[in-house]
Design a protein around this motif. Structure first.
Motif, mmCIF file in Angstrom:
data_model
loop_
_atom_site.group_PDB
_atom_site.id
_atom_site.type_symbol
_atom_site.label_atom_id
_atom_site.label_comp_id
_atom_site.label_asym_id
_atom_site.label_seq_id
_atom_site.Cartn_x
_atom_site.Cartn_y
_atom_site.Cartn_z
ATOM 1 N N LEU A 20 -59.807 3.520 -12.710
ATOM 2 C CA LEU A 20 -58.956 3.538 -11.519
ATOM 3 C C LEU A 20 -59.443 2.425 -10.608
ATOM 4 O O LEU A 20 -60.514 2.520 -10.016
ATOM 5 C CB LEU A 20 -59.048 4.900 -10.819
ATOM 6 C CG LEU A 20 -58.276 5.069 -9.520
ATOM 7 C CD1 LEU A 20 -56.781 4.832 -9.715
ATOM 8 C CD2 LEU A 20 -58.544 6.459 -8.931
ATOM 9 N N ALA A 21 -58.672 1.342 -10.557
ATOM 10 C CA ALA A 21 -59.104 0.132 -9.846
ATOM 11 C C ALA A 21 -58.271 -0.098 -8.597
ATOM 12 O O ALA A 21 -57.202 0.485 -8.427
ATOM 13 C CB ALA A 21 -58.988 -1.067 -10.779
ATOM 14 N N GLY A 22 -58.767 -0.993 -7.750
ATOM 15 C CA GLY A 22 -58.047 -1.377 -6.545
ATOM 16 C C GLY A 22 -56.823 -2.222 -6.864
ATOM 17 O O GLY A 22 -56.499 -2.482 -8.028
ATOM 18 N N ASP A 23 -56.156 -2.677 -5.824
ATOM 19 C CA ASP A 23 -54.928 -3.459 -5.956
ATOM 20 C C ASP A 23 -55.210 -4.831 -6.576
ATOM 21 O O ASP A 23 -56.294 -5.378 -6.433
ATOM 22 C CB ASP A 23 -54.305 -3.632 -4.561
ATOM 23 C CG ASP A 23 -52.992 -4.378 -4.605
ATOM 24 O OD1 ASP A 23 -52.107 -3.980 -5.382
ATOM 25 O OD2 ASP A 23 -52.866 -5.384 -3.879
ATOM 26 N N ASN A 24 -54.213 -5.376 -7.256
ATOM 27 C CA ASN A 24 -54.238 -6.744 -7.806
ATOM 28 C C ASN A 24 -55.362 -6.917 -8.824
ATOM 29 O O ASN A 24 -56.120 -7.876 -8.778
ATOM 30 C CB ASN A 24 -54.356 -7.775 -6.676
ATOM 31 C CG ASN A 24 -54.070 -9.182 -7.146
ATOM 32 O OD1 ASN A 24 -53.309 -9.398 -8.078
ATOM 33 N ND2 ASN A 24 -54.686 -10.147 -6.494
ATOM 34 N N PHE A 25 -55.432 -5.999 -9.769
ATOM 35 C CA PHE A 25 -56.484 -6.042 -10.775
ATOM 36 C C PHE A 25 -56.195 -7.136 -11.800
ATOM 37 O O PHE A 25 -55.075 -7.316 -12.248
ATOM 38 C CB PHE A 25 -56.591 -4.698 -11.493
ATOM 39 C CG PHE A 25 -57.767 -4.593 -12.408
ATOM 40 C CD1 PHE A 25 -59.027 -4.307 -11.915
ATOM 41 C CD2 PHE A 25 -57.612 -4.788 -13.768
ATOM 42 C CE1 PHE A 25 -60.121 -4.208 -12.758
ATOM 43 C CE2 PHE A 25 -58.697 -4.701 -14.622
ATOM 44 C CZ PHE A 25 -59.950 -4.404 -14.116
ATOM 45 N N GLY A 26 -57.240 -7.879 -12.179
ATOM 46 C CA GLY A 26 -57.119 -8.889 -13.221
ATOM 47 C C GLY A 26 -56.571 -10.222 -12.758
ATOM 48 O O GLY A 26 -56.080 -11.005 -13.569
#
Length: 193
Positions: free
Chosen positions: A72-78
């Protein structure tokens, strides 16, 4: 590529926005042409001290994080450069899905081609999931690719995915594998011309 149909797993929270591919897998690990050893390089600069000892406070290094298959990652991953090694490192570590409010297009496409499901949720759901994981650290989420649903304690949401990538993941094939599934029809067509 591993088939993806359903997944139930505990969740690893990483509430950092704009995680770029260099943070996921630093450039010094891009020399390899296979996935061997990339699990150890995942989030390398965040996981290790200068002397290569583990940073005990980083989430991947905590004993309770072992075996979690959903990130579960923050916004705009990668975001950042287009390195396929980023999804390679994530899948080598054991992740099968990443949840965020958005993904960089190139990362998203590379993830899908490597059996890693990028799940986009709205901001309200995203915040609720981080709150849920904080309140119940061992909570499990369930992903059903066929119905495109992410289920959690008390509800579920649908997530978008295009039909081609969905078909490939459900069948455990990459783009070439998908084309090869039509080998008989291709041979019949070639015989007619």
């Amino acid at each position: 590529m591993a088939q993806f149909t359903k997944l139930t797993s505990r969740v690893m929270p990483l509430p950092v926005n704009d995680i770029d591919t260099d943070q996921i897998i630093p450039a010094q690990f891009l020399k390899v042409t296979d996935k061997n050893g990339l699990a150890d390089a995942l989030f390398f600069n965040w996981r290790y001290n200068d002397d290569k000892s583990l940073k005990e406070d980083f989430v991947l290094n905590k004993s309770e994080s072992k075996g979690k298959q959903i990130l579960l990652a923050g916004d705009n991953f990668g975001c950042g450069s287009s390195r396929e090694h980023a999804p390679w490192a994530l899948t080598s570590y054991g992740f099968r899905a990443v949840i965020s409010t958005s993904f960089a297009d190139i990362f998203r496409n590379n993830a899908l081609k490597n059996g890693l499901l990028p799940i986009i949720v709205d901001e309200e759901t995203h915040k609720m999931l981080f709150d849920l994981v904080e309140e119940v650290p061992n909570v499990e989420l369930s992903v059903d690719l066929e119905s495109q649903t992410l289920s959690f304690d008390g509800g579920s949401v649908r997530f978008p995915i295009d039909s081609f990538n969905k078909t490939c993941l459900l069948n455990g094939v990459d783009e070439l594998g998908y084309i090869m599934s039509f080998e008989k029809q291709i041979a019949e067509f070639e015989a007619r011309i």
